[in-house]
Design a protein around this motif. Structure first.
Motif, PDB file in Angstrom:
ATOM      1  N   TRP A   4       0.860  -1.186   0.000  1.00 55.10           N
ATOM      2  CA  TRP A   4       0.000   0.000   0.000  1.00 55.10           C
ATOM      3  C   TRP A   4       0.894   1.233   0.000  1.00 55.10           C
ATOM      4  N   ARG A  16       0.588   5.760  -0.514  1.00 57.05           N
ATOM      5  CA  ARG A  16      -0.363   6.876  -0.464  1.00 57.05           C
ATOM      6  C   ARG A  16       0.281   8.117  -1.059  1.00 57.05           C
ATOM      7  N   ARG A  43       4.276  10.081  -4.054  1.00 56.79           N
ATOM      8  CA  ARG A  43       3.696   8.853  -3.535  1.00 56.79           C
ATOM      9  C   ARG A  43       4.687   8.212  -2.561  1.00 56.79           C
ATOM     10  N   TYR A  45      -4.959   6.432  -1.455  1.00 59.82           N
ATOM     11  CA  TYR A  45      -4.237   5.206  -1.105  1.00 59.82           C
ATOM     12  C   TYR A  45      -4.283   4.241  -2.282  1.00 59.82           C
TER      13      TYR A  45
END
Length: 124
Positions: free
Chosen positions: A36, A38, A45, A94
């Motif tokens: 993951w 974000r 990012r 996300y």
């Protein structure tokens, strides 16, 4: 080819919780590490968490360690991100990502597939 679809984002007050889901289709998810990331407006990012293909190893950024938990269910081709004690600085889009290659798990460049993202907004 792998397709990733995230869900579970939304608006929550500080201190609240959300659980993000990412469903993978195509190649079986048990083949790859899932992560993951974000991205907040105007920022790059950044890595949030990752989990090994077996689920036995996990990695977290310092900013979420102790508050977020990554998990996976390979039978459902799904990876989760449980986010607790959310803070306004967690506000971001996300993204779920999958990788087959080696290299550092913390860099976006080492991930092969990406979802479209789900928005998380944490109000003060």
């Amino acid at each position: 080819q792998v397709q990733l679809v995230e869900s579970g984002g939304g608006l929550v007050q500080a201190g609240g919780s959300l659980r993000l889901s990412c469903v993978a289709s195509g190649r079986p998810s048990s083949s790859y590490i899932m992560g993951w990331f974000r991205q907040a407006p105007g920022k790059e990012r950044e890595f949030v968490a990752a989990i090994a293909s077996t689920g036995r190893s996990t990695w977290y950024s310092d900013s979420v360690k102790g508050r977020f938990t990554i998990s996976r269910d390979n039978a459902k081709n799904t990876v989760y991100l449980q986010m607790n004690r959310l803070k306004p600085e967690d506000t971001a889009a996300y993204y779920c990502a999958a990788r087959l290659r080696g290299g550092t798990i913390y860099a976006t460049s080492t991930y092969d597939y990406w979802g479209q993202g789900t928005e998380v907004t944490v109000s003060p």
